[in-house]
Design an enzyme around this catalytic site. Structure first.
Site, PDB file in Angstrom:
ATOM      1  CD  GLN A  92      12.042  74.257   1.332  1.00 21.15           C
ATOM      2  OE1 GLN A  92      12.411  75.414   1.123  1.00 21.15           O
ATOM      3  NE2 GLN A  92      12.827  73.350   1.889  1.00 21.15           N
ATOM      4  CB  ALA A 113      11.560  72.478   5.568  1.00 23.70           C
ATOM      5  CB  SER A 118      10.319  75.597   4.047  1.00 22.85           C
ATOM      6  OG  SER A 118      11.374  76.535   3.971  1.00 22.85           O
ATOM      7  CG  HIS A 120      13.846  79.624   3.431  1.00 24.20           C
ATOM      8  ND1 HIS A 120      14.629  80.758   3.420  1.00 24.20           N
ATOM      9  CD2 HIS A 120      14.596  78.670   4.033  1.00 24.20           C
ATOM     10  CE1 HIS A 120      15.807  80.489   3.968  1.00 24.20           C
ATOM     11  NE2 HIS A 120      15.808  79.223   4.351  1.00 24.20           N
ATOM     12  CG  ASP A 127      19.389  80.300   4.656  1.00 28.47           C
ATOM     13  OD1 ASP A 127      18.798  80.347   5.759  1.00 28.47           O
ATOM     14  OD2 ASP A 127      19.246  79.367   3.838  1.00 28.47           O
ATOM     15  CD  GLU A 174      19.616  75.093   8.605  1.00 28.50           C
ATOM     16  OE1 GLU A 174      19.038  76.191   8.432  1.00 28.50           O
ATOM     17  OE2 GLU A 174      19.320  74.075   7.981  1.00 28.50           O
ATOM     18  CG  HIS A 177      17.390  79.471   9.013  1.00 26.33           C
ATOM     19  ND1 HIS A 177      16.850  78.966   7.848  1.00 26.33           N
ATOM     20  CD2 HIS A 177      16.340  79.925   9.741  1.00 26.33           C
ATOM     21  CE1 HIS A 177      15.535  79.117   7.883  1.00 26.33           C
ATOM     22  NE2 HIS A 177      15.210  79.698   9.028  1.00 26.33           N
TER      23      HIS A 177
END
Length: 206
Positions: A92, A113, A118, A120, A127, A174, A177
């Site tokens: 990230q 991010a 983040s 993630h 995503d 988004e 996401h």
């Protein structure tokens, strides 16, 4: 706005804090709640390449829920493909720096991010793309997005960064996401019409 701290500057050193890990799948990670650089989710597993591009991983629970959702979508002639999923802190950091050095800090903070902030990194965010769509920018126009809009919560997922909610989430819209919360909480968030930032502040934060 006040409850989610969006009246403060994003990443405000006086406001940011380590996220409450005791929340499990409901942990909040945003521009005010971070994960340490050594945080790694439990039971990270590969996503079946029949429903994902190569080299994508999530937490096992997220993966199992996503595969169930993707199979259900396929029965309705909808193809779901994970394009991005779990990322380490270091990955990230690399992504954010690429945005930062190519587009500047304002653009970077709107579309990526900072490391530690983040979703993630949690292993709970994915995503989603679909066949016939080359970029995320046109995903909103796809049948897959329409299907997810009415079905994702039934499998434990929410659209994390909705349209016109940038002032609350800190991120541009988004459509691709999705965040795993589990069916019960995802359904409650969906029915509330709230962003997860708001829902967490109102119902989950101590």
């Amino acid at each position: 706005i006040v409850n989610v701290h969006a009246d403060k500057d994003w990443y405000d050193n006086k406001t940011v804090k380590e996220t409450d890990l005791s929340k499990g799948n409901l942990i909040l990670v945003n521009k005010f709640n971070y994960l340490k650089n050594d945080f790694e989710p439990n039971e990270i597993t590969d996503i079946d390449i029949n429903y994902s591009y190569a080299n994508n991983r999530t937490s096992k629970e997220t993966n199992d829920a996503y595969i169930e959702m993707a199979k259900a979508a396929k029965k309705d002639n909808i193809i779901l493909l994970v394009n991005s999923s779990y990322r380490t802190y270091e990955r990230q950091e690399q992504i954010y720096k690429e945005f930062y050095y190519s587009k500047g800090i304002s653009y970077a903070d709107a579309y990526a991010a900072r490391a530690g902030y983040s979703e993630h990194q949690t292993g709970l965010a994915i995503d989603i793309f679909t066949s016939g769509r080359s970029t995320t920018s046109d995903f909103e126009e796809s049948d897959a997005f329409k299907w997810l809009s009415v079905n994702a919560h039934k499998y434990g997922f929410i659209l994390r960064y909705p349209k016109d909610k940038e002032y609350l989430t800190g991120y541009n819209y988004e459509s691709w996401h999705y965040r795993y919360l589990g069916i019960d909480t995802a359904t409650k968030v969906y029915n509330s019409g709230l962003t997860y930032d708001e829902y967490y502040a109102y119902y989950l934060e101590k």
